[in-house]
Design an enzyme around this catalytic site. Structure first.
Site, PDB file in Angstrom:
ATOM      1  N   ARG A 145      12.919   0.716  -2.144  1.00 37.38           N
ATOM      2  CA  ARG A 145      13.994   0.205  -1.553  1.00 37.38           C
ATOM      3  C   ARG A 145      13.690  -0.917  -0.576  1.00 37.38           C
ATOM      4  O   ARG A 145      14.182  -1.927  -0.951  1.00 37.38           O
ATOM      5  CB  ARG A 145      15.206   1.174  -0.822  1.00 37.38           C
ATOM      6  CG  ARG A 145      15.701   1.932  -2.135  1.00 37.38           C
ATOM      7  CD  ARG A 145      16.291   3.263  -1.729  1.00 37.38           C
ATOM      8  NE  ARG A 145      15.189   3.916  -1.482  1.00 37.38           N
ATOM      9  CZ  ARG A 145      14.800   4.848  -2.581  1.00 37.38           C
ATOM     10  NH1 ARG A 145      15.484   4.930  -3.569  1.00 37.38           N
ATOM     11  NH2 ARG A 145      13.652   5.547  -2.470  1.00 37.38           N
ATOM     12  N   THR A 146      13.106  -0.570   0.495  1.00 38.86           N
ATOM     13  CA  THR A 146      12.742  -1.541   1.423  1.00 38.86           C
ATOM     14  C   THR A 146      12.287  -2.557   0.989  1.00 38.86           C
ATOM     15  O   THR A 146      12.660  -4.079   1.071  1.00 38.86           O
ATOM     16  CB  THR A 146      12.122  -1.031   2.788  1.00 38.86           C
ATOM     17  OG1 THR A 146      12.891   0.008   3.204  1.00 38.86           O
ATOM     18  CG2 THR A 146      11.971  -2.020   3.864  1.00 38.86           C
ATOM     19  N   LYS A 174     -13.387  -5.803   2.917  1.00 34.28           N
ATOM     20  CA  LYS A 174     -14.897  -6.476   3.246  1.00 34.28           C
ATOM     21  C   LYS A 174     -15.202  -6.313   4.887  1.00 34.28           C
ATOM     22  O   LYS A 174     -15.905  -7.105   5.141  1.00 34.28           O
ATOM     23  CB  LYS A 174     -14.808  -7.852   2.879  1.00 34.28           C
ATOM     24  CG  LYS A 174     -14.565  -8.046   1.093  1.00 34.28           C
ATOM     25  CD  LYS A 174     -14.988  -9.642   1.047  1.00 34.28           C
ATOM     26  CE  LYS A 174     -14.373 -10.025  -0.339  1.00 34.28           C
ATOM     27  NZ  LYS A 174     -13.841 -11.614  -0.541  1.00 34.28           N
ATOM     28  N   ARG A 212       5.345  -3.597   6.886  1.00 32.35           N
ATOM     29  CA  ARG A 212       5.612  -2.185   6.897  1.00 32.35           C
ATOM     30  C   ARG A 212       4.160  -1.738   7.157  1.00 32.35           C
ATOM     31  O   ARG A 212       3.251  -1.806   6.464  1.00 32.35           O
ATOM     32  CB  ARG A 212       6.234  -1.427   5.727  1.00 32.35           C
ATOM     33  CG  ARG A 212       6.131  -0.028   5.472  1.00 32.35           C
ATOM     34  CD  ARG A 212       6.736   0.610   4.576  1.00 32.35           C
ATOM     35  NE  ARG A 212       8.267   0.589   4.815  1.00 32.35           N
ATOM     36  CZ  ARG A 212       9.210   1.378   4.233  1.00 32.35           C
ATOM     37  NH1 ARG A 212       8.951   2.295   3.512  1.00 32.35           N
ATOM     38  NH2 ARG A 212      10.318   1.251   4.633  1.00 32.35           N
ATOM     39  N   HIS A 268      12.569   1.635  12.342  1.00 36.14           N
ATOM     40  CA  HIS A 268      12.694   1.007  11.033  1.00 36.14           C
ATOM     41  C   HIS A 268      14.360   0.182  11.203  1.00 36.14           C
ATOM     42  O   HIS A 268      15.187   0.629  10.936  1.00 36.14           O
ATOM     43  CB  HIS A 268      13.353   2.270   9.938  1.00 36.14           C
ATOM     44  CG  HIS A 268      13.064   1.650   8.554  1.00 36.14           C
ATOM     45  ND1 HIS A 268      13.012   0.305   8.139  1.00 36.14           N
ATOM     46  CD2 HIS A 268      12.957   2.350   7.573  1.00 36.14           C
ATOM     47  CE1 HIS A 268      12.968   0.127   6.887  1.00 36.14           C
ATOM     48  NE2 HIS A 268      12.932   1.496   6.443  1.00 36.14           N
TER      49      HIS A 268
END
Ligand code: NCD
Length: 359
Positions: free
Chosen positions: A88-89, A117, A138, A171
């Protein structure tokens, strides 16, 4: 840049500040430059974002309004960097960016970037910022979005950072959409002021609860119930914030007793991805599930919320009840995130003016 901007403070000092003390460094001329912690949103900012989200939502319903919105940021690009799972986010930010015309690029799996790398995550994100005008990120590490915001504020081309979930900690944009959903739900019932809200489930590791509990301190006369087994109760730091803000609260493990008392029940799932040794599988959390029978004792104008994803915390039979608003939360996320982005880029007034003239 103002005196409070992030280029006025060393990273080491910035990291020692509490979330509340960090807030002024995230704002430029009264508006958020970065959106990182719930503590940075004042009540006037929340009211303003909710009303802007309403304007965006109504404008997006018409072809002309939608085209006007898309012409706001057509010359900018956003980077969605999601180093943790999200449905959803991610999708609501993607849709919010499209609503205001931002082009979107994304990395959802660091194994596809040069981090594999041996490049540091800091260098990787600095690279993203070279091609884009906004970073939405996130990450599993608490405080990492804040560190990136500091880093990007200290380059010759500062780029705003939005925290789309940081570890077990914060959040903030979920909390904004939760406030927007509460505002809309109680629109004809006195607003959020004076309401009783119960948080239920894994409150210790649920970042949505932590951010929303803080935002609720901005409303008058709110009372909070934290309903959880003792092992999953809310953190001391949130309790300290509530004490300082003089917000009444109760900690309890008796869900059945709380349900008839409250105006909003905010359910959450077990956050067992944070277990070190599968320890939460030992807990019986079934008495913290919202069942069909609970609907009979819930107030008529109360709402049932959930940030989702859900497991068994809410019986699917509850979905049809008009008090179940979790699917509305999903959609509200898109509108409030579009409003936040418009504010960050200083496009909010033009949207309001257009709305007043045309709707
Ligand atoms: C929440 C999260 O990621 O913290 N989900 C979301 O963003 N809607 C809640 C959760 O994962 O339980």
């Amino acid at each position: 840049m103002s005196d409070h901007a992030l280029n006025q403070i060393s990273l080491d000092t910035f990291k020692t500040l509490s979330a509340g003390e960090k807030a002024p460094y995230l704002t430029e001329q009264g508006r958020s430059f970065h959106a990182l912690v719930a503590q940075q949103f004042s009540r006037p900012m929340l009211d303003d974002l909710c009303s802007l989200a309403n304007d965006v939502r109504r404008l997006a319903k018409t072809r002309d309004g939608s085209s006007f919105l898309q012409s706001r940021l057509f010359d900018k690009r956003a980077m969605l960097y999601f180093a943790q799972p999200s449905t959803r986010t991610f999708l609501s930010f993607h849709a919010a960016c499209q609503t205001v015309g931002l082009d979107v690029v994304n990395v959802r799996d660091s194994s596809t970037s040069s981090e594999m790398k041996g490049e540091s995550p800091e260098d990787t994100i600095r690279t993203f910022s070279s091609y884009t005008d906004l970073i939405i990120m996130r990450h599993p590490a608490c405080g990492f979005a804040e560190e990136i915001a500091w880093l990007l504020s200290n380059t010759s081309r500062p780029v705003p950072v939005i925290n789309a979930g940081s570890g077990k900690d914060q959040h903030p944009t979920q909390a904004l959409l939760d406030v927007y959903t509460l505002e809309r739900s109680f629109e004809n019932n006195g607003g959020i002021d004076g309401k009783k809200v119960a948080f239920v489930g894994d409150l210790k590791r649920g970042r949505t609860v932590r951010s929303l509990a803080w935002l609720l301190t901005k409303f008058d006369g709110v009372k909070i119930y934290f309903v959880a087994p003792p092992e999953l109760q809310i953190g001391e730091d949130i309790i300290a914030y509530l004490d300082a803000a003089k917000i009444p609260y109760e900690l309890t493990s008796d869900f059945d007793q709380v349900i008839p008392e409250v105006d909003a029940v905010y359910m959450t799932r077990l956050q067992d991805e944070w277990d070190s040794d599968n320890e939460s599988s030992q807990l019986d959390i079934s008495k913290y599930y919202f069942t069909k029978d609970h609907l009979n004792v819930l107030k008529e104008k109360a709402v049932i919320m959930h940030p989702l994803p859900r497991r068994k915390e809410i019986d699917v039979a509850v979905d049809r009840d008009p008090r179940a608003v979790y699917w509305r939360q999903v959609r509200n996320g898109m509108w409030i995130r579009a409003a936040l982005i418009l504010r960050i880029f200083g496009c909010d007034q033009k949207v309001r003016d257009y709305y007043k003239e045309h709707i």
